[in-house]
Design a protein around this motif. Sequence first.
Motif, PDB file in Angstrom:
ATOM      1  N   GLU A  89     -86.863-123.044 -18.032  1.00  0.00           N
ATOM      2  CA  GLU A  89     -88.312-123.288 -18.043  1.00  0.00           C
ATOM      3  C   GLU A  89     -88.751-123.986 -16.764  1.00  0.00           C
ATOM      4  N   GLU A  90     -87.958-124.918 -16.273  1.00  0.00           N
ATOM      5  CA  GLU A  90     -88.286-125.587 -15.017  1.00  0.00           C
ATOM      6  C   GLU A  90     -88.402-124.584 -13.866  1.00  0.00           C
ATOM      7  N   GLN A  91     -87.499-123.614 -13.853  1.00  0.00           N
ATOM      8  CA  GLN A  91     -87.461-122.656 -12.758  1.00  0.00           C
ATOM      9  C   GLN A  91     -88.587-121.624 -12.853  1.00  0.00           C
ATOM     10  N   TYR A  92     -88.839-121.115 -14.076  1.00  0.00           N
ATOM     11  CA  TYR A  92     -89.757-119.983 -14.218  1.00  0.00           C
ATOM     12  C   TYR A  92     -91.034-120.292 -15.001  1.00  0.00           C
ATOM     13  N   GLY A  93     -91.095-121.446 -15.663  1.00  0.00           N
ATOM     14  CA  GLY A  93     -92.240-121.726 -16.527  1.00  0.00           C
ATOM     15  C   GLY A  93     -93.570-121.714 -15.800  1.00  0.00           C
ATOM     16  N   TRP A  94     -93.625-122.302 -14.607  1.00  0.00           N
ATOM     17  CA  TRP A  94     -94.886-122.352 -13.864  1.00  0.00           C
ATOM     18  C   TRP A  94     -95.305-120.959 -13.398  1.00  0.00           C
ATOM     19  N   ARG A  95     -94.346-120.112 -13.110  1.00  0.00           N
ATOM     20  CA  ARG A  95     -94.675-118.733 -12.728  1.00  0.00           C
ATOM     21  C   ARG A  95     -95.245-117.964 -13.923  1.00  0.00           C
ATOM     22  N   VAL A  96     -94.655-118.167 -15.090  1.00  0.00           N
ATOM     23  CA  VAL A  96     -95.164-117.520 -16.299  1.00  0.00           C
ATOM     24  C   VAL A  96     -96.589-117.993 -16.584  1.00  0.00           C
ATOM     25  N   ALA A  97     -96.818-119.305 -16.467  1.00  0.00           N
ATOM     26  CA  ALA A  97     -98.145-119.867 -16.739  1.00  0.00           C
ATOM     27  C   ALA A  97     -99.194-119.308 -15.778  1.00  0.00           C
ATOM     28  N   GLU A  98     -98.813-119.079 -14.539  1.00  0.00           N
ATOM     29  CA  GLU A  98     -99.758-118.555 -13.554  1.00  0.00           C
ATOM     30  C   GLU A  98    -100.008-117.063 -13.725  1.00  0.00           C
ATOM     31  N   ILE A 143     -87.828-133.235 -22.269  1.00  0.00           N
ATOM     32  CA  ILE A 143     -89.046-133.491 -23.042  1.00  0.00           C
ATOM     33  C   ILE A 143     -90.283-133.028 -22.272  1.00  0.00           C
ATOM     34  N   ALA A 144     -90.273-133.134 -20.949  1.00  0.00           N
ATOM     35  CA  ALA A 144     -91.368-132.577 -20.154  1.00  0.00           C
ATOM     36  C   ALA A 144     -91.465-131.075 -20.381  1.00  0.00           C
ATOM     37  N   SER A 145     -90.331-130.404 -20.466  1.00  0.00           N
ATOM     38  CA  SER A 145     -90.295-128.965 -20.718  1.00  0.00           C
ATOM     39  C   SER A 145     -90.837-128.651 -22.110  1.00  0.00           C
ATOM     40  N   ILE A 146     -90.477-129.480 -23.086  1.00  0.00           N
ATOM     41  CA  ILE A 146     -90.990-129.295 -24.447  1.00  0.00           C
ATOM     42  C   ILE A 146     -92.518-129.363 -24.455  1.00  0.00           C
ATOM     43  N   TYR A 147     -93.089-130.333 -23.740  1.00  0.00           N
ATOM     44  CA  TYR A 147     -94.542-130.468 -23.693  1.00  0.00           C
ATOM     45  C   TYR A 147     -95.211-129.305 -22.958  1.00  0.00           C
ATOM     46  N   ARG A 148     -94.550-128.749 -21.947  1.00  0.00           N
ATOM     47  CA  ARG A 148     -95.154-127.646 -21.198  1.00  0.00           C
ATOM     48  C   ARG A 148     -95.161-126.348 -21.999  1.00  0.00           C
ATOM     49  N   CYS A 149     -94.304-126.251 -23.009  1.00  0.00           N
ATOM     50  CA  CYS A 149     -94.235-125.041 -23.833  1.00  0.00           C
ATOM     51  C   CYS A 149     -95.115-125.184 -25.076  1.00  0.00           C
ATOM     52  N   ASP A 150     -95.374-124.065 -25.713  1.00  0.00           N
ATOM     53  CA  ASP A 150     -96.225-124.079 -26.904  1.00  0.00           C
ATOM     54  C   ASP A 150     -95.444-124.470 -28.152  1.00  0.00           C
ATOM     55  N   HIS A 393    -100.989-130.230 -20.808  1.00  0.00           N
ATOM     56  CA  HIS A 393    -101.939-129.926 -19.733  1.00  0.00           C
ATOM     57  C   HIS A 393    -101.696-130.833 -18.524  1.00  0.00           C
ATOM     58  N   ILE A 394    -101.438-132.099 -18.792  1.00  0.00           N
ATOM     59  CA  ILE A 394    -101.187-133.045 -17.698  1.00  0.00           C
ATOM     60  C   ILE A 394     -99.982-132.603 -16.878  1.00  0.00           C
ATOM     61  N   LEU A 395     -98.914-132.178 -17.579  1.00  0.00           N
ATOM     62  CA  LEU A 395     -97.685-131.800 -16.891  1.00  0.00           C
ATOM     63  C   LEU A 395     -97.815-130.476 -16.140  1.00  0.00           C
ATOM     64  N   GLN A 396     -98.878-129.732 -16.413  1.00  0.00           N
ATOM     65  CA  GLN A 396     -99.141-128.515 -15.650  1.00  0.00           C
ATOM     66  C   GLN A 396    -100.009-128.800 -14.429  1.00  0.00           C
ATOM     67  N   TYR A 397    -100.497-130.044 -14.317  1.00  0.00           N
ATOM     68  CA  TYR A 397    -101.372-130.389 -13.199  1.00  0.00           C
ATOM     69  C   TYR A 397    -100.555-130.446 -11.906  1.00  0.00           C
ATOM     70  N   GLN A 398    -101.190-130.087 -10.804  1.00  0.00           N
ATOM     71  CA  GLN A 398    -100.475-129.877  -9.543  1.00  0.00           C
ATOM     72  C   GLN A 398     -99.674-131.088  -9.069  1.00  0.00           C
ATOM     73  N   THR A 399    -100.173-132.294  -9.311  1.00  0.00           N
ATOM     74  CA  THR A 399     -99.465-133.480  -8.816  1.00  0.00           C
ATOM     75  C   THR A 399     -98.179-133.758  -9.572  1.00  0.00           C
ATOM     76  N   LEU A 400     -97.987-133.090 -10.705  1.00  0.00           N
ATOM     77  CA  LEU A 400     -96.784-133.294 -11.510  1.00  0.00           C
ATOM     78  C   LEU A 400     -95.919-132.043 -11.569  1.00  0.00           C
ATOM     79  N   GLN A 401     -96.105-131.161 -10.603  1.00  0.00           N
ATOM     80  CA  GLN A 401     -95.336-129.914 -10.606  1.00  0.00           C
ATOM     81  C   GLN A 401     -94.348-129.876  -9.439  1.00  0.00           C
TER      82      GLN A 401
END
Length: 415
Positions: A89-98, A143-150, A393-401
């Motif tokens: 999820e760390e590697q690909y999660g942000w790409r999936v979200a975008e 846990i950050a990954s858990i929060y970024r997922c649904d 949502h916070i963990l998807q914000y640019q300053t925390l990516q």
Amino acid sequence: MKNLLIIGFVWPEPKSSAAGSRMLQLIEQFLYQDFEITFACAAKTSANTYDLSQLGVKTQTILLNDSSFDDFINQLQPNVVLFDRFMVEEQYGWRVAEQCPNALRILDTEDFHGLRKAREQALKAGVEVKIEHLQNDTTKREIASIYRCDVSLIISEAEIDILTQQFKIDHNLLYYLPFLLKPIEEEKISSLPTFEERQHFITIGNFLHPPNYDAVLCLKQVIWPLIRKQLSKAELHIYGAYESQKVTQLHNKKDGFLIKGFAEDVNDVMQRSKVCLAPLRFGAGLKGKLVDAMQNGTPCVMSGIAAEGMFSGLRSLSEVEVNGFVENHPEAFAQKAVELYSNGDIWEAKQRNGFKVLNQRFDKANFENGFAHKIESLSMNLKSHRQNNFIGHILQYQTLQSTKYLSKWIEEKNR
């Protein structure tokens, strides 16, 4: 047709690890829900890699830190994406979200890696696990990954309790989904070798998994000598994939400590054995070796960590019927192993307990409809579900990516 993309940490190897078997169980659940499935992975295949085409699953090799994945997932447009462990999820999660913002994102934790790390740290320090051990860097990432997922699939009730009570994670972000097995029928039970037809002890586990290697060392240095004092003719057969020289050098025929290596057929070697030993001193999740033992009628002596989640979550194990004995002290562990190996009446009673545990706690039919309803409900109410997960949502914000921008930097560096 509903479309599922699974991004694997490795290609499934059900003969090598419980994680491989778990992945096939999840694939079967999504096929039951009429999903068309694509399995993508950046790792190399091996001789033990399962042929997913047998299940009608498409496969795709992908790259790390490469925007070619964006093109791939844009063309696929999955409804659901499942990440195999938080590192994926760390590697690909942000790409999936975008690229696919409306796709349901699921994390399969396999086990709580942060808990495993905490126990390993405490073991090395010779102390009990404390909150300072649990709050390690692996836990923070997971846990950050858990929060970024649904939603995150949790395999053990014990881990649900820790995540919700200790870390205050909302129950709506977690879903209990243990091993999903076919019930053991009486015809299969009656065909298994009897107490008198079996001999020797067995332990099994992928040697690349640190808790398994540590358990073998514990057997070699402490527990097995105690057993051999009372059972001088008994042997311990140690099976596992990917044995290295540090494992093979533990082999000692004189002491009956035999490194057997990879087991082509775990059912065969387990059915020929009388007792399974699992003295795990750290780890998390559910233990595939205990399932293998119970399915083949082989009672176990195990540590509390090995037994955790298999029988009753965090409740006292004295309240339930275990397929053997749970002991943490080496002398008591060895004594119970000798007792189980020597007493046919106790052995048969513990064997029956194992069949009950599997059929009552892990029958896949008890989970199929509930899991299907969960996926459907989340998919239909995804917007409101995400609104209730503001930390996500916070963990998807640019300053925390940081992982996103590190990946972009690596890609540019590699051009």
